[in-house]
Design a protein around this motif. Structure first.
Motif, PDB file in Angstrom:
ATOM      1  N   ALA A 209      30.095  35.112  81.750  1.00  0.00           N
ATOM      2  CA  ALA A 209      29.513  33.855  81.284  1.00  0.00           C
ATOM      3  C   ALA A 209      29.715  32.815  82.380  1.00  0.00           C
ATOM      4  O   ALA A 209      30.465  33.026  83.330  1.00  0.00           O
ATOM      5  N   SER A 210      29.059  31.684  82.240  1.00  0.00           N
ATOM      6  CA  SER A 210      29.153  30.629  83.242  1.00  0.00           C
ATOM      7  C   SER A 210      29.156  29.274  82.546  1.00  0.00           C
ATOM      8  O   SER A 210      28.510  29.089  81.506  1.00  0.00           O
ATOM      9  N   LYS A 211      29.886  28.348  83.123  1.00  0.00           N
ATOM     10  CA  LYS A 211      29.913  27.005  82.553  1.00  0.00           C
ATOM     11  C   LYS A 211      28.587  26.282  82.735  1.00  0.00           C
ATOM     12  O   LYS A 211      28.395  25.201  82.162  1.00  0.00           O
ATOM     13  N   SER A 212      27.696  26.854  83.525  1.00  0.00           N
ATOM     14  CA  SER A 212      26.365  26.267  83.663  1.00  0.00           C
ATOM     15  C   SER A 212      25.433  26.709  82.535  1.00  0.00           C
ATOM     16  O   SER A 212      24.309  26.228  82.434  1.00  0.00           O
ATOM     17  N   ASP A 213      25.904  27.622  81.695  1.00  0.00           N
ATOM     18  CA  ASP A 213      25.101  28.077  80.561  1.00  0.00           C
ATOM     19  C   ASP A 213      24.832  26.917  79.599  1.00  0.00           C
ATOM     20  O   ASP A 213      25.674  26.018  79.427  1.00  0.00           O
ATOM     21  N   GLU A 214      23.698  26.961  78.945  1.00  0.00           N
ATOM     22  CA  GLU A 214      23.360  25.923  77.974  1.00  0.00           C
ATOM     23  C   GLU A 214      24.384  25.872  76.840  1.00  0.00           C
ATOM     24  O   GLU A 214      24.725  24.799  76.335  1.00  0.00           O
ATOM     25  N   LEU A 215      24.909  27.042  76.446  1.00  0.00           N
ATOM     26  CA  LEU A 215      25.880  27.084  75.358  1.00  0.00           C
ATOM     27  C   LEU A 215      27.154  26.338  75.730  1.00  0.00           C
ATOM     28  O   LEU A 215      27.780  25.694  74.876  1.00  0.00           O
ATOM     29  N   ALA A 216      27.550  26.396  76.997  1.00  0.00           N
ATOM     30  CA  ALA A 216      28.746  25.681  77.438  1.00  0.00           C
ATOM     31  C   ALA A 216      28.587  24.181  77.209  1.00  0.00           C
ATOM     32  O   ALA A 216      29.541  23.493  76.807  1.00  0.00           O
TER      33      ALA A 216
END
Length: 477
Positions: A209-216
């Motif tokens: 996962a990435s902190k750039s994800d919309e969910l983040a």
């Protein structure tokens, strides 16, 4: 009743059950003050001796710092060893990062604890870190244990000479949490997933996962709104709470809410002390989901709620069957033998007997890994069984997050403790309804919610009864 006699070494189960070493205690009785004065005198004499590495004599400010550190350390150690019934060591990281802004500074703690260990008043079981081959041993992502500490006989005898006993220790050393709220640098803490028992033959920690994800962004906004509400609502009896959520490798794993700070944090307090909190001037109740992970597993497998005590096994102590379930979900399979960390009292029971009875009552325990996505496991380089525990924790956190948002919309601040919520007593009914609805939406099951109250329930129920309302909110994973 005197303090239990301390052994030179503790078994793995007792070390694993250590309590946090909270450094916001101070002596509040004449006996406690006299005890700390004696400890100060011992350490000053030691520092003045030829065996000490200290080159300069403490000034008055240094003596006051030592006195404060000794009160905090001694109070927390004695409380852990005798104030809860079963004696436990206390754990505390000896890294500087864990002391930022706390009531006792890093250098003061290390020097004070080092002197107590040298003077054979406290015993230390050193912390250790586990890492894969070639992994940076200084990395905070490496798994490990913080150092464990417990009082030696000389400290316990000195405490008893001054009238400090297991029955009085919490009155002798009062809890004085910091009044300044801790800072939350990042409301979303995304860490690599670290498999249990990892080493050179295990896959290295991974992130999918990435902190750039919309969910983040959505998760960070949700945490930010809860922290903003905590700024407006006064919570007493603990450090003013602020939170972050911690995920392991993927948004589908862990995700629990953690209160920031290291001292005076309500989540690490014994339940009896949490019951003395107030929210917005009101006494509180703690609403606990019974056997939360088992309930989630049953819901995801389509089994529905279980009748009666979910831990009941005929002829077996409840603690042993509860321990078996904990180990089974941790391993992701119905275990047939106890782990080395199992307490002796539970180990005396036949794990195979408990296994057979629990499988009969909860067939989903035969293959709990079935609820985990094989694709997610493959991306992390592990088996689905290894993800059962963090996956169930993530479902629990998602259900609690839904309930917290629902209550926040009604002006109610809820303090999460993983599988429970602490709420104002007047909001007990509506908070219970929100928890049940959150679990129904996220996990497909309506769990049993138990009320743990600092007040008689008759008093609580007369304050303000609310009814859970309908909401179009969707679960935030």
């Amino acid at each position: 009743m005197p303090f239990p006699s301390p052994p030179d070494e503790l078994d793995p189960a007792t070390l694993a059950a250590a309590r946090p070493l909270d450094l916001c205690r101070s002596p509040a009785s004449p006996g406690a003050v006299a005890l700390v004065d004696d400890l100060v005198a011992f350490i000053l004499a030691h520092e003045a001796g030829p065996a000490s590495a200290r080159k300069t004599k403490r000034r008055e400010a240094g003596k006051r710092e030592l006195c404060g550190a000794l009160g905090a350390v001694a109070g927390s150690l004695l409380d852990a060893w005798g104030g809860h019934g079963e004696p436990r060591p206390a754990y505390r990281s000896k890294t500087a990062a864990g002391f930022s802004g706390g009531p006792v500074g890093y250098r003061a703690f290390v020097a004070t604890m080092g002197a107590l260990v040298t003077l054979e008043l406290v015993r230390e079981h050193g912390g250790k870190r586990f890492q894969t081959e070639g992994w940076d041993p200084a990395s905070p992502l490496s798994k490990g244990w913080a150092a464990r500490f417990w009082p030696r006989a000389a400290l316990l005898e000195l405490a008893e000479q001054h009238g400090v006993s297991p029955a009085t220790v919490r009155q002798d050393f009062r809890l004085a949490p910091p009044s300044k709220p801790p800072k939350v640098k990042d409301p979303v803490d995304l860490r690599p997933f670290v498999p249990e028992g990892w080493g050179a033959d295990r896959p290295k920690p991974r992130l999918v996962a990435s902190k750039s994800d919309e969910l983040a962004t959505l998760i960070a906004a949700d945490v930010g709104e809860h922290n903003a509400m905590a700024e407006r609502v006064t919570v007493t009896g603990c450090t003013p709470p602020r939170w972050k959520r911690v995920f392991h490798g993927a948004w589908e794993l862990h995700g629990r809410w953690y209160a920031a700070g290291a001292d005076g944090v309500y989540q690490t307090m014994p339940q009896a002390l949490r019951g003395a909190l107030t929210i917005g001037g009101e006494p509180v109740v703690e609403l606990d989901v019974q056997a939360a992970h088992l309930a989630i597993l049953r819901g995801l497998c389509g089994l529905g709620p279980v009748e009666g005590d979910p831990y009941h096994v005929e002829g077996v102590p409840r603690a042993a069957s509860k321990r078996w379930l904990l180990e089974a979900l941790g391993k992701g399979k119905a275990v047939e033998r106890w782990s080395r960390r199992t307490p002796d009292a539970d180990r005396a029971q036949d794990a195979k007997v408990i296994r057979a009875a629990m499988l009969k009552r909860h067939p989903c325990l035969g293959d709990p890994g079935v609820v985990v996505s094989p694709a997610l496991a493959a991306r992390l380089g592990v088996s689905p069984e290894e993800l059962v525990s963090p996956f169930l924790a993530a479902r629990e956190a998602a259900a609690m997050s839904w309930a917290m948002r629902e209550l926040r919309g009604r002006g109610v601040l809820a303090l999460p403790v993983h599988d429970s919520l602490i709420v104002p007593a007047s909001a007990r009914a509506e908070a219970t309804g929100s928890i049940v609805e959150g679990f129904r939406r996220v996990c497909g099951i309506a769990p049993r919610v138990e009320t743990k109250s600092a007040l008689p329930l008759s008093s609580v129920s007369g304050m303000r009864e609310g009814k859970p309302g309908e909401s179009s909110s969707q679960p935030l994973r």
